[in-house]
Design a protein around this motif. Structure first.
Motif, mmCIF file in Angstrom:
data_model
loop_
_atom_site.group_PDB
_atom_site.id
_atom_site.type_symbol
_atom_site.label_atom_id
_atom_site.label_comp_id
_atom_site.label_asym_id
_atom_site.label_seq_id
_atom_site.Cartn_x
_atom_site.Cartn_y
_atom_site.Cartn_z
ATOM 1 N N LEU A 1 0.672 -1.128 -0.036
ATOM 2 C CA LEU A 1 -0.281 -0.227 -0.175
ATOM 3 C C LEU A 1 0.932 1.248 0.086
ATOM 4 N N VAL A 2 0.373 2.351 -0.858
ATOM 5 C CA VAL A 2 1.256 3.298 -0.508
ATOM 6 C C VAL A 2 0.932 4.857 0.284
ATOM 7 N N ALA A 3 -1.244 4.560 -0.733
ATOM 8 C CA ALA A 3 -1.698 5.842 0.127
ATOM 9 C C ALA A 3 -3.364 5.645 -0.502
ATOM 10 N N THR A 4 -4.691 5.991 0.499
ATOM 11 C CA THR A 4 -5.922 5.508 0.751
ATOM 12 C C THR A 4 -5.441 6.988 1.035
ATOM 13 N N PHE A 5 -7.145 7.002 0.136
ATOM 14 C CA PHE A 5 -7.869 8.390 1.095
ATOM 15 C C PHE A 5 -9.755 7.293 0.522
ATOM 16 N N SER A 6 -10.081 8.269 2.007
ATOM 17 C CA SER A 6 -11.553 7.879 2.320
ATOM 18 C C SER A 6 -12.495 8.336 2.054
ATOM 19 N N TYR A 7 -13.389 8.348 1.123
ATOM 20 C CA TYR A 7 -14.352 9.251 0.726
ATOM 21 C C TYR A 7 -14.647 9.897 2.013
ATOM 22 N N SER B 1 7.127 4.802 4.330
ATOM 23 C CA SER B 1 8.062 4.828 3.331
ATOM 24 C C SER B 1 7.294 6.523 2.967
ATOM 25 N N VAL B 2 7.117 6.730 2.571
ATOM 26 C CA VAL B 2 6.224 8.446 1.462
ATOM 27 C C VAL B 2 5.529 8.675 2.081
ATOM 28 N N LYS B 3 5.763 8.709 3.417
ATOM 29 C CA LYS B 3 5.137 10.026 4.493
ATOM 30 C C LYS B 3 5.809 10.985 4.639
ATOM 31 N N GLY B 4 5.213 12.482 4.228
ATOM 32 C CA GLY B 4 5.964 13.855 4.469
ATOM 33 C C GLY B 4 6.772 13.830 2.840
ATOM 34 N N ARG B 5 6.764 12.810 1.503
ATOM 35 C CA ARG B 5 7.125 13.426 0.564
ATOM 36 C C ARG B 5 6.014 12.938 -0.327
ATOM 37 N N PHE B 6 4.775 11.858 0.178
ATOM 38 C CA PHE B 6 3.655 12.041 -1.188
ATOM 39 C C PHE B 6 2.668 12.440 -0.932
ATOM 40 N N THR B 7 1.534 12.877 -1.678
ATOM 41 C CA THR B 7 0.609 13.366 -1.509
ATOM 42 C C THR B 7 -1.137 12.615 -1.944
ATOM 43 N N ILE B 8 -1.674 12.425 -1.397
ATOM 44 C CA ILE B 8 -2.633 11.698 -2.360
ATOM 45 C C ILE B 8 -3.898 13.345 -1.921
ATOM 46 N N SER B 9 -4.946 13.065 -2.624
ATOM 47 C CA SER B 9 -5.647 14.330 -3.030
ATOM 48 C C SER B 9 -6.978 13.215 -4.040
ATOM 49 N N ARG B 10 -8.217 13.688 -3.727
ATOM 50 C CA ARG B 10 -9.195 13.766 -4.886
ATOM 51 C C ARG B 10 -9.721 15.342 -5.210
ATOM 52 N N ASP B 11 -9.829 15.266 -6.835
ATOM 53 C CA ASP B 11 -10.833 16.184 -6.953
ATOM 54 C C ASP B 11 -12.289 16.562 -6.687
ATOM 55 N N ASN B 12 -12.830 16.603 -6.174
ATOM 56 C CA ASN B 12 -14.292 16.805 -6.290
ATOM 57 C C ASN B 12 -15.384 16.597 -7.724
ATOM 58 N N GLY B 13 -16.031 15.832 -7.156
ATOM 59 C CA GLY B 13 -16.812 15.437 -8.652
ATOM 60 C C GLY B 13 -16.028 15.575 -10.029
ATOM 61 N N LYS B 14 -15.452 14.666 -9.420
ATOM 62 C CA LYS B 14 -14.383 14.401 -10.858
ATOM 63 C C LYS B 14 -14.189 12.936 -10.539
ATOM 64 N N ASN B 15 -14.632 12.201 -9.824
ATOM 65 C CA ASN B 15 -13.835 11.116 -9.189
ATOM 66 C C ASN B 15 -12.375 10.842 -9.371
ATOM 67 N N THR B 16 -11.720 11.256 -9.661
ATOM 68 C CA THR B 16 -10.504 11.372 -10.062
ATOM 69 C C THR B 16 -9.507 11.739 -8.508
ATOM 70 N N VAL B 17 -8.074 10.277 -8.297
ATOM 71 C CA VAL B 17 -7.425 10.425 -7.546
ATOM 72 C C VAL B 17 -6.118 10.951 -7.555
ATOM 73 N N HIS B 18 -5.275 12.137 -7.080
ATOM 74 C CA HIS B 18 -4.020 11.784 -7.759
ATOM 75 C C HIS B 18 -2.582 11.924 -6.672
ATOM 76 N N LEU B 19 -1.901 11.629 -6.551
ATOM 77 C CA LEU B 19 -0.990 11.054 -6.073
ATOM 78 C C LEU B 19 0.046 11.941 -6.567
ATOM 79 N N GLN B 20 0.646 13.101 -5.432
ATOM 80 C CA GLN B 20 2.092 13.741 -5.936
ATOM 81 C C GLN B 20 3.094 12.941 -5.797
#
Length: 115
Positions: free
Chosen positions: A47-53, A62-81
């Motif tokens: 597992l890398v990252a999860t986003f609960s609705y 291993s990725v804390k502080g470096r990776f960020t998960i986010s969601r586009d509201n209304g677009k059903n799209t999740v991003h991993l920076q």
């Protein structure tokens, strides 16, 4: 049924950044969790990252502080920076979603970090 389409993988030098995106389609109203897993060569999927609705996020240590998960509201799209990438981040990254207790997976996108 939920379909997941990933984009954004590629090759980057250590210390660089990439942004992965995952667009969900189909039975999107059933989804309550989206996230990312990865599988490095010769290793198990992790597992890398999860986003609960409900708004909560979860990251691998291993990725804390470096990776960020986010969601586009209304677009059903999740991003991993992904910032400050390391060679050990090299893996195939898979988008996944949970809908009505069923797991759905994307095809995977390759991320390669060169040293």
């Amino acid at each position: 049924q939920v379909q997941l389409a990933e984009s954004g993988g590629g090759v980057v030098q250590a210390g660089g950044s990439l942004r992965l995106s995952c667009a969900a389609s189909g039975g999107i109203f059933s989804i309550n969790v989206m996230g990312w897993y990865r599988r490095a060569p010769g290793k198990q999927r992790e597992l890398v990252a999860t986003f609960s609705y409900g708004g909560s996020t979860n990251y691998a240590d291993s990725v804390k502080g470096r990776f960020t998960i986010s969601r586009d509201n209304g677009k059903n799209t999740v991003h991993l920076q992904m910032n400050s990438l390391k060679p050990e981040d090299t893996a195939v990254y898979y988008c996944y979603a949970i809908g009505y207790g069923t797991d759905y997976w994307g095809q995977g996108t390759q991320v390669t970090v060169s040293s």
